[in-house]
Design an enzyme around this catalytic site. Structure first.
Site, PDB file in Angstrom:
ATOM      1  N   GLN A 185    -136.107  76.670  88.784  1.00 32.69           N
ATOM      2  CA  GLN A 185    -136.179  75.430  88.981  1.00 32.69           C
ATOM      3  C   GLN A 185    -136.222  74.142  87.223  1.00 32.69           C
ATOM      4  OE1 GLN A 185    -139.218  74.260  92.820  1.00 32.69           O
ATOM      5  NE2 GLN A 185    -137.987  72.918  93.159  1.00 32.69           N
ATOM      6  N   GLY A 223    -144.445  73.059  95.221  1.00 33.16           N
ATOM      7  CA  GLY A 223    -144.560  74.251  94.897  1.00 33.16           C
ATOM      8  C   GLY A 223    -143.469  73.724  93.528  1.00 33.16           C
ATOM      9  N   HIS A 253    -136.114  79.960  96.648  1.00 31.55           N
ATOM     10  CA  HIS A 253    -135.621  79.671  95.832  1.00 31.55           C
ATOM     11  C   HIS A 253    -135.659  81.062  94.751  1.00 31.55           C
ATOM     12  CE1 HIS A 253    -135.262  75.223  95.087  1.00 31.55           C
ATOM     13  NE2 HIS A 253    -136.478  75.199  95.107  1.00 31.55           N
ATOM     14  N   HIS A 276    -140.387  78.383 101.236  1.00 25.76           N
ATOM     15  CA  HIS A 276    -139.216  77.632 100.485  1.00 25.76           C
ATOM     16  C   HIS A 276    -139.627  77.346  99.234  1.00 25.76           C
ATOM     17  CE1 HIS A 276    -137.632  73.631  98.857  1.00 25.76           C
ATOM     18  NE2 HIS A 276    -137.888  73.377  97.742  1.00 25.76           N
ATOM     19  N   GLU A 277    -140.216  78.265  98.225  1.00 30.19           N
ATOM     20  CA  GLU A 277    -140.258  78.902  96.790  1.00 30.19           C
ATOM     21  C   GLU A 277    -139.713  80.260  96.686  1.00 30.19           C
ATOM     22  OE1 GLU A 277    -140.716  76.563  94.572  1.00 30.19           O
ATOM     23  OE2 GLU A 277    -141.740  75.092  96.121  1.00 30.19           O
ATOM     24  N   CYS A 320    -137.575  69.011  97.689  1.00 32.70           N
ATOM     25  CA  CYS A 320    -137.735  69.651  96.804  1.00 32.70           C
ATOM     26  C   CYS A 320    -137.216  68.866  95.583  1.00 32.70           C
ATOM     27  CB  CYS A 320    -136.115  70.533  96.541  1.00 32.70           C
ATOM     28  SG  CYS A 320    -136.718  71.665  95.259  1.00 32.70           S
ATOM     29  N   LEU A 321    -138.130  69.624  94.317  1.00 27.65           N
ATOM     30  CA  LEU A 321    -137.478  68.156  93.468  1.00 27.65           C
ATOM     31  C   LEU A 321    -137.270  68.415  92.733  1.00 27.65           C
ATOM     32  CD1 LEU A 321    -141.964  69.549  91.867  1.00 27.65           C
ATOM     33  CD2 LEU A 321    -140.921  67.420  92.688  1.00 27.65           C
TER      34      LEU A 321
HETATM   35 ZN    ZN Z   1    -138.026  73.113  95.389  1.00 30.70          ZN
END
Ligand code: ZN
Length: 157
Positions: A51, A46, A134, A130-131, A88-89
């Site tokens: 991000q 995701g 963000h 999670h997303e 997480c990226l």
């Molecule tokens: Zn993340």
């Protein structure tokens, strides 16, 4: 179309509350297309707009069957519980243990503004939570019990 730079947790963009999308225009469509390309390139599950430095409520999630585009998403229902590994990226090379619901139902708009619902379990339920976090400037590292140790990470290779 193009790859966008993925910001890390050091960047203020990752810690801000994002604004709702009000215009379902070419600019949004370009953002969604770029986010999908960036997600695929990073081999993630995701990606949320902050991000890539855009403070709007936009998320893409790869369910394994399709890439969901979630605009202005909200969680409608959750059930069950799971405790597991999350990464997480924007927090490269690290993983933590985080408790999340096992099932999550979300409501969101598509790129043209039409509302729809989507359900996810296990990894996808975790990814929805999670997303969406963000979009409120919250990283999993603020919710985790602890990071995985180097030994635990090596044992998985
Ligand atoms: Zn993340």
């Amino acid at each position: 179309m193009g790859l966008r730079k993925i910001f890390t947790d050091k960047d203020p963009a990752l810690h801000k509350v994002c604004r709702p999308v009000t215009k379902f225009d070419r600019r949004l469509h370009n953002l969604l297309d770029d986010m999908k390309e960036t997600l695929a390139d990073a081999a993630g599950v995701g990606l949320a707009a902050p991000q890539v430095g855009i403070l709007r409520r936009v998320v893409v999630v790869d369910t394994g069957e399709e890439i969901l585009e979630l605009v202005n998403p909200v969680i409608l229902e959750t059930s069950g519980e799971q405790e597991g590994q999350e990464g997480c990226l924007s927090v490269p090379g690290k993983y933590g243990i985080v408790k999340r619901p096992m099932n999550v139902k979300v409501r969101a708009q598509d790129r043209n503004g039409n509302w729809f619902e989507a359900e996810g379990e296990e990894l996808i339920a975790r990814c929805f939570c999670h997303e969406l976090d963000h979009l409120d400037g919250i990283l999993y590292t603020e919710k985790m019990e602890r990071f995985l140790t180097d030994e635990e990470l090596e044992a998985q290779d």
